[in-house]
Design a protein around this motif. Sequence first.
Motif, PDB file in Angstrom:
ATOM      1  N   GLN A 101      26.089   1.868  18.921  1.00  0.00           N
ATOM      2  CA  GLN A 101      24.827   1.127  18.894  1.00  0.00           C
ATOM      3  C   GLN A 101      23.780   1.782  17.987  1.00  0.00           C
ATOM      4  N   MET A 102      23.858   3.102  17.818  1.00  0.00           N
ATOM      5  CA  MET A 102      22.891   3.795  16.969  1.00  0.00           C
ATOM      6  C   MET A 102      23.101   3.407  15.504  1.00  0.00           C
ATOM      7  N   ALA A 103      24.361   3.305  15.104  1.00  0.00           N
ATOM      8  CA  ALA A 103      24.656   2.923  13.715  1.00  0.00           C
ATOM      9  C   ALA A 103      24.291   1.467  13.465  1.00  0.00           C
ATOM     10  N   THR A 104      24.521   0.605  14.443  1.00  0.00           N
ATOM     11  CA  THR A 104      24.169  -0.806  14.250  1.00  0.00           C
ATOM     12  C   THR A 104      22.651  -0.978  14.153  1.00  0.00           C
ATOM     13  N   ALA A 105      21.895  -0.138  14.860  1.00  0.00           N
ATOM     14  CA  ALA A 105      20.431  -0.176  14.749  1.00  0.00           C
ATOM     15  C   ALA A 105      19.999   0.315  13.371  1.00  0.00           C
ATOM     16  N   LEU A 106      20.646   1.358  12.873  1.00  0.00           N
ATOM     17  CA  LEU A 106      20.330   1.882  11.543  1.00  0.00           C
ATOM     18  C   LEU A 106      20.626   0.847  10.464  1.00  0.00           C
ATOM     19  N   LEU A 110      12.120  13.030  15.877  1.00  0.00           N
ATOM     20  CA  LEU A 110      11.326  12.305  16.865  1.00  0.00           C
ATOM     21  C   LEU A 110      10.708  13.256  17.874  1.00  0.00           C
ATOM     22  N   ASP A 111      11.440  14.291  18.247  1.00  0.00           N
ATOM     23  CA  ASP A 111      10.925  15.230  19.229  1.00  0.00           C
ATOM     24  C   ASP A 111       9.691  15.963  18.702  1.00  0.00           C
ATOM     25  N   SER A 112       9.668  16.233  17.409  1.00  0.00           N
ATOM     26  CA  SER A 112       8.516  16.923  16.822  1.00  0.00           C
ATOM     27  C   SER A 112       7.274  16.036  16.814  1.00  0.00           C
ATOM     28  N   ASN A 113       7.473  14.726  17.008  1.00  0.00           N
ATOM     29  CA  ASN A 113       6.347  13.787  17.059  1.00  0.00           C
ATOM     30  C   ASN A 113       6.043  13.356  18.493  1.00  0.00           C
ATOM     31  N   SER A 169       4.648  12.545  21.899  1.00  0.00           N
ATOM     32  CA  SER A 169       3.278  12.347  22.385  1.00  0.00           C
ATOM     33  C   SER A 169       3.297  11.238  23.421  1.00  0.00           C
ATOM     34  N   ALA A 170       2.140  10.848  23.848  1.00  0.00           N
ATOM     35  CA  ALA A 170       2.065   9.740  24.813  1.00  0.00           C
ATOM     36  C   ALA A 170       2.306   8.402  24.137  1.00  0.00           C
ATOM     37  N   ASP A 171       2.209   8.387  22.805  1.00  0.00           N
ATOM     38  CA  ASP A 171       2.431   7.144  22.069  1.00  0.00           C
ATOM     39  C   ASP A 171       3.903   6.761  22.108  1.00  0.00           C
ATOM     40  N   ALA A 172       4.172   5.487  21.923  1.00  0.00           N
ATOM     41  CA  ALA A 172       5.548   4.990  21.961  1.00  0.00           C
ATOM     42  C   ALA A 172       6.290   5.402  20.696  1.00  0.00           C
ATOM     43  N   LEU A 173       7.357   6.143  20.884  1.00  0.00           N
ATOM     44  CA  LEU A 173       8.212   6.526  19.760  1.00  0.00           C
ATOM     45  C   LEU A 173       9.401   5.585  19.645  1.00  0.00           C
ATOM     46  N   PHE A 174       9.708   4.893  20.745  1.00  0.00           N
ATOM     47  CA  PHE A 174      10.919   4.091  20.806  1.00  0.00           C
ATOM     48  C   PHE A 174      10.580   2.619  20.990  1.00  0.00           C
ATOM     49  N   PHE A 175      11.412   1.783  20.378  1.00  0.00           N
ATOM     50  CA  PHE A 175      11.285   0.338  20.524  1.00  0.00           C
ATOM     51  C   PHE A 175      11.658  -0.088  21.938  1.00  0.00           C
ATOM     52  N   ASP A 176      12.682   0.609  22.482  1.00  0.00           N
ATOM     53  CA  ASP A 176      13.102   0.387  23.862  1.00  0.00           C
ATOM     54  C   ASP A 176      13.551   1.737  24.417  1.00  0.00           C
ATOM     55  N   GLU A 177      14.429   1.747  25.373  1.00  0.00           N
ATOM     56  CA  GLU A 177      14.862   3.024  25.949  1.00  0.00           C
ATOM     57  C   GLU A 177      15.727   3.846  24.999  1.00  0.00           C
ATOM     58  N   TYR A 206      10.151   5.513  12.071  1.00  0.00           N
ATOM     59  CA  TYR A 206      11.016   6.705  12.027  1.00  0.00           C
ATOM     60  C   TYR A 206      12.300   6.421  11.240  1.00  0.00           C
ATOM     61  N   TYR A 207      12.722   5.180  11.247  1.00  0.00           N
ATOM     62  CA  TYR A 207      13.867   4.814  10.414  1.00  0.00           C
ATOM     63  C   TYR A 207      13.499   4.888   8.932  1.00  0.00           C
ATOM     64  N   ASN A 208      12.250   4.630   8.616  1.00  0.00           N
ATOM     65  CA  ASN A 208      11.823   4.740   7.216  1.00  0.00           C
ATOM     66  C   ASN A 208      12.033   6.164   6.703  1.00  0.00           C
ATOM     67  N   GLY A 209      11.669   7.137   7.529  1.00  0.00           N
ATOM     68  CA  GLY A 209      11.871   8.532   7.151  1.00  0.00           C
ATOM     69  C   GLY A 209      13.336   8.892   7.088  1.00  0.00           C
ATOM     70  N   LEU A 210      14.125   8.373   8.036  1.00  0.00           N
ATOM     71  CA  LEU A 210      15.562   8.638   8.047  1.00  0.00           C
ATOM     72  C   LEU A 210      16.223   8.079   6.795  1.00  0.00           C
TER      73      LEU A 210
END
Length: 369
Positions: A60-65, A329-332, A334-342, A349-353
């Motif tokens: 699923q990680m590759a399909t998201a990428l 992602l861990d270096s960023n 914070s309380a802000d949402a880093l993830f689209f879902d769980e 973050y995909y832009n940087g990847l």
Amino acid sequence: MLKKFLIFFLVIIISGIGLNYYFFQTKRSMIRPYPYAISDYKVDNVDLAENAKILLIGDQMATALYKHIGDLEKVTQLPVFNWASPHEGLHRTLYKLKLLKHFPKIIIYHGASEELYEKKFIVADKAKIEQNFAMFDNDKIISLIITFPILSKYFYKKIHYVDLTKMEENNEINSAEDKLNIKHLSFQIFNQELRELIDLAKRNKSKLIFITTPINNNIPPKEVCAHANTPTIQIVQSDIQKLIDEGKFKEAFSAAKNLSDITTANALSFYLLGVSARGIGNQKAAREAFQKAAVFDCKNWRGNAVYNSILTKEGQKNQILVIDFDRVLDSNESADALFFDEIIPQNIYYNGLVKELGEAINIISSVFK
């Protein structure tokens, strides 16, 4: 005397026949002692994968990428063929790759988040499976097995093999102890599979790129193993959660640290330690605690730090580029949402990847020219 000799001789013959049946009928001949075998599994687009410039594999990680792959193709001016599939463990990916007559020059692997989606071993055979892997890692013995594969029937312990055909989710109910044993054994099997992936790529002159799986630290464990939980522990955890809700992170951290030292396999204790450590600004302690929370989560629904560490370790050992997406992602954090879902990170973050992948691929492809 002759009669006794004939009886003894007959017993020897019968025993020999029985031993022959045990070794040659009930045990399987194999080089790598996986506890499963895949057959009658329909694989699509083998020809497209063979002719790909860049091949993307994983779960699923590759399909998201892949949703962001257009940007990567612009950077590299090379087409990417997506051969990944949701729920596809590395064992399925290896099966597919072995069908290829020609390997792409560059293969991106982004998976290790759904390795336990299928049941691919019998947990009661854990000790024997581990012994078989130890036998495989014995240079002298594996040399004999490679030369004479039938000898694997003598060296490897007999286990209950799991035959996999169509992909099906494992909904088996296991005890808390078995759940941890299943996870522990899955790490060892994944390590063996990853080593085989590396060997396949080397033999076929392909360059691998590994991407670690980002872990959403804002999601608490979905199941605490029963044997690591008691009503007393739950009361203490509730008190720690109240301290966190009140913003008393220093007090919460002290209490959570004491609790996690006692409840060494309680995923929620580690999660609370992570939240309180992050609250006092101790990112190192937070990361370690969150990693343990994911590892000891008794519900197998995502990747964790152990799979990522296996990717990193084997990558470094074999001079394979490992992009630590989880660390980014861990270096960023914070309380802000880093993830689209769980599971899936936000697009930013995909832009940087994609940018990092593009730079790596351009360097690798320049070598092939």
